[in-house]
Design a protein around this motif. Structure first.
Motif, PDB file in Angstrom:
ATOM      1  N   MET A   1       0.854  -1.195   0.000  1.00 14.19           N
ATOM      2  CA  MET A   1       0.000   0.000   0.000  1.00 14.19           C
ATOM      3  C   MET A   1       0.891   1.247   0.000  1.00 14.19           C
ATOM      4  N   LYS A   2       0.518   2.223  -0.818  1.00 11.09           N
ATOM      5  CA  LYS A   2       1.304   3.444  -0.976  1.00 11.09           C
ATOM      6  C   LYS A   2       1.543   4.129   0.364  1.00 11.09           C
ATOM      7  N   ALA A   3       2.771   4.654   0.526  1.00 11.70           N
ATOM      8  CA  ALA A   3       3.105   5.372   1.758  1.00 11.70           C
ATOM      9  C   ALA A   3       2.493   6.774   1.710  1.00 11.70           C
ATOM     10  N   TYR A   4       1.936   7.197   2.831  1.00 15.67           N
ATOM     11  CA  TYR A   4       1.337   8.522   2.948  1.00 15.67           C
ATOM     12  C   TYR A   4       2.065   9.292   4.046  1.00 15.67           C
ATOM     13  N   LYS A   5       1.995  10.601   3.972  1.00 11.07           N
ATOM     14  CA  LYS A   5       2.654  11.445   4.972  1.00 11.07           C
ATOM     15  C   LYS A   5       1.777  11.654   6.194  1.00 11.07           C
ATOM     16  N   HIS A   6       0.485  11.822   5.980  1.00  8.87           N
ATOM     17  CA  HIS A   6      -0.407  12.219   7.061  1.00  8.87           C
ATOM     18  C   HIS A   6      -1.282  11.082   7.577  1.00  8.87           C
ATOM     19  N   LEU A   7      -1.100   9.898   7.050  1.00 14.15           N
ATOM     20  CA  LEU A   7      -1.836   8.733   7.515  1.00 14.15           C
ATOM     21  C   LEU A   7      -1.069   7.477   7.157  1.00 14.15           C
ATOM     22  N   SER A   8      -1.470   6.383   7.770  1.00 19.48           N
ATOM     23  CA  SER A   8      -0.880   5.087   7.437  1.00 19.48           C
ATOM     24  C   SER A   8      -2.004   4.093   7.193  1.00 19.48           C
ATOM     25  N   ILE A   9      -1.735   3.103   6.350  1.00 20.11           N
ATOM     26  CA  ILE A   9      -2.727   2.075   6.051  1.00 20.11           C
ATOM     27  C   ILE A   9      -2.105   0.709   6.303  1.00 20.11           C
ATOM     28  N   THR A  10      -2.782  -0.071   7.116  1.00 18.50           N
ATOM     29  CA  THR A  10      -2.361  -1.445   7.387  1.00 18.50           C
ATOM     30  C   THR A  10      -3.502  -2.371   7.001  1.00 18.50           C
ATOM     31  N   GLN A  25       2.019  14.497  12.240  1.00 14.68           N
ATOM     32  CA  GLN A  25       2.161  15.287  11.027  1.00 14.68           C
ATOM     33  C   GLN A  25       1.000  16.259  10.850  1.00 14.68           C
ATOM     34  N   SER A  26      -0.225  15.797  11.158  1.00 15.95           N
ATOM     35  CA  SER A  26      -1.415  16.588  10.845  1.00 15.95           C
ATOM     36  C   SER A  26      -1.839  17.524  11.963  1.00 15.95           C
ATOM     37  N   ARG A  27      -1.158  17.456  13.107  1.00 19.48           N
ATOM     38  CA  ARG A  27      -1.452  18.346  14.234  1.00 19.48           C
ATOM     39  C   ARG A  27      -2.892  18.154  14.729  1.00 19.48           C
ATOM     40  N   LYS A  28      -3.423  16.966  14.530  1.00 18.53           N
ATOM     41  CA  LYS A  28      -4.746  16.565  15.023  1.00 18.53           C
ATOM     42  C   LYS A  28      -5.910  17.220  14.290  1.00 18.53           C
ATOM     43  N   PHE A  29      -5.615  18.024  13.263  1.00 21.60           N
ATOM     44  CA  PHE A  29      -6.681  18.724  12.552  1.00 21.60           C
ATOM     45  C   PHE A  29      -6.899  18.155  11.145  1.00 21.60           C
ATOM     46  N   LEU A  30      -8.066  18.419  10.608  1.00 16.08           N
ATOM     47  CA  LEU A  30      -8.418  17.929   9.274  1.00 16.08           C
ATOM     48  C   LEU A  30      -8.027  18.993   8.252  1.00 16.08           C
ATOM     49  N   ALA A  32      -6.083  20.455   4.661  1.00 19.33           N
ATOM     50  CA  ALA A  32      -6.306  20.144   3.245  1.00 19.33           C
ATOM     51  C   ALA A  32      -5.484  18.948   2.776  1.00 19.33           C
ATOM     52  N   ASN A  33      -4.239  18.850   3.217  1.00 21.68           N
ATOM     53  CA  ASN A  33      -3.394  17.733   2.776  1.00 21.68           C
ATOM     54  C   ASN A  33      -3.897  16.399   3.303  1.00 21.68           C
ATOM     55  N   LEU A  34      -4.398  16.391   4.536  1.00 19.99           N
ATOM     56  CA  LEU A  34      -4.952  15.159   5.081  1.00 19.99           C
ATOM     57  C   LEU A  34      -6.218  14.768   4.335  1.00 19.99           C
ATOM     58  N   VAL A  35      -7.074  15.743   4.044  1.00 16.86           N
ATOM     59  CA  VAL A  35      -8.293  15.456   3.275  1.00 16.86           C
ATOM     60  C   VAL A  35      -7.931  14.833   1.939  1.00 16.86           C
ATOM     61  N   GLN A  36      -6.938  15.416   1.257  1.00 19.20           N
ATOM     62  CA  GLN A  36      -6.537  14.898  -0.057  1.00 19.20           C
ATOM     63  C   GLN A  36      -5.982  13.479   0.048  1.00 19.20           C
ATOM     64  N   GLU A  37      -5.202  13.208   1.081  1.00 21.85           N
ATOM     65  CA  GLU A  37      -4.668  11.861   1.257  1.00 21.85           C
ATOM     66  C   GLU A  37      -5.771  10.863   1.604  1.00 21.85           C
ATOM     67  N   LEU A  38      -6.733  11.286   2.394  1.00 19.87           N
ATOM     68  CA  LEU A  38      -7.858  10.410   2.720  1.00 19.87           C
ATOM     69  C   LEU A  38      -8.668  10.088   1.466  1.00 19.87           C
TER      70      LEU A  38
END
Length: 260
Positions: A1-10, A25-30, A32-38
């Motif tokens: 699974m592709k590596a992400y900066k703001h999340l991990s997938i197992t 990385q995301s400072r606990k907030f949602l 724009a970068n986290l939204v895009q990665e999700l």
């Protein structure tokens, strides 16, 4: 699974995908970068024929503590609308997926984080979980369909109190309001156990049931309601209250709304 900066997938040996947000990385907030990665992660997981169930979780202290206010401060109406549209796109990936999504919630689940949890099929809360829609404190309103969904779940009076005050409610109150299905000692452990059970079921049966359960969430009228929320949310960025509310938050002071 592709590596992400703001999340991990197992992906477990039972074909359960665990999407864990990296709050270091995301400072606990949602943001724009986290939204895009999700969005990218959900797209891939929805297409992966091996994955049977998806779990979304944060860390022991936070699921998602709302939007990144720094990103919203000073933006235009059109930029606010675009941000809300991204949230809608993310939510549609959950709602329209044939696979069950489980939210394993510890700590703060606020604002856009609660809106994202609300579109998951099942929500499990830890004893320390806290829920809320604090947008009014920033001079704005929930912009990701949260008004329609929370009203549908908890009723007009309870929804109005949550939205008008911006106050947080406990896991016990969230269970009473039916925002969550269970309060458990370890939400992720319980989510994995539940997901393992679901993975043994007929994928077609679950997909069909999910479609029927969600059929009233995205008909024409519901889409119109969400569009109205997004539009109203965006327009508030053209008024002084939003500037004062977000500025006060970033300056760690109480906002002073002119209310003219």
């Amino acid at each position: 699974m592709k590596a992400y900066k703001h999340l991990s997938i197992t992906v477990t040996d039972k074909n359960v995908a665990i999407v864990k947000m990296n709050h270091k990385q995301s400072r606990k907030f949602l943001h724009a970068n986290l939204v895009q990665e999700l969005i990218k992660a959900f797209e891939k997981l929805n297409e992966d024929k091996e994955v049977a169930c998806i779990i979304l979780t944060g860390d022991e202290e936070t699921f998602i503590a709302g939007a990144e206010i720094k990103e919203l401060t000073g933006i235009s109406v059109s930029e606010a609308y675009e941000s809300a549209e991204k949230m809608k796109a993310l939510q549609k990936l959950v709602v329209h997926s044939a696979k069950p999504y489980i939210a394993a919630i510890n700590g703060y689940c606020l604002g856009g984080g609660l809106e994202l949890a609300l579109v998951c099929d099942i929500r499990l809360a830890g004893e320390n979980a806290m829920f809320g829609l604090p947008e009014v404190n920033f001079g704005i309103i929930p912009g990701g369909g949260g008004i329609s969904r929370i009203t549908e779940i908890v009723g007009k009076s309870n929804a109005s109190k949550m939205i008008f005050t911006g106050e947080m409610i406990s896991a016990i109150k969230a269970l009473e309001f039916k925002i969550v299905s269970d309060i458990v000692e370890d939400p992720l452990e319980n989510a994995i156990s539940l997901a393992n059970t679901l993975a043994m079921k007929s994928k077609l049966a679950i997909a069909t049931a999910k479609k029927l359960i969600n059929r009233k969430h995205w008909p024409v009228n519901y889409q119109e309601n969400v569009e109205q929320e997004i539009y109203a949310f965006s327009l508030l960025f053209d008024y002084p209250d939003s500037v004062e509310g977000m500025g006060a938050f970033l300056e760690n002071r109480n906002p002073i709304f002119k209310n003219e």
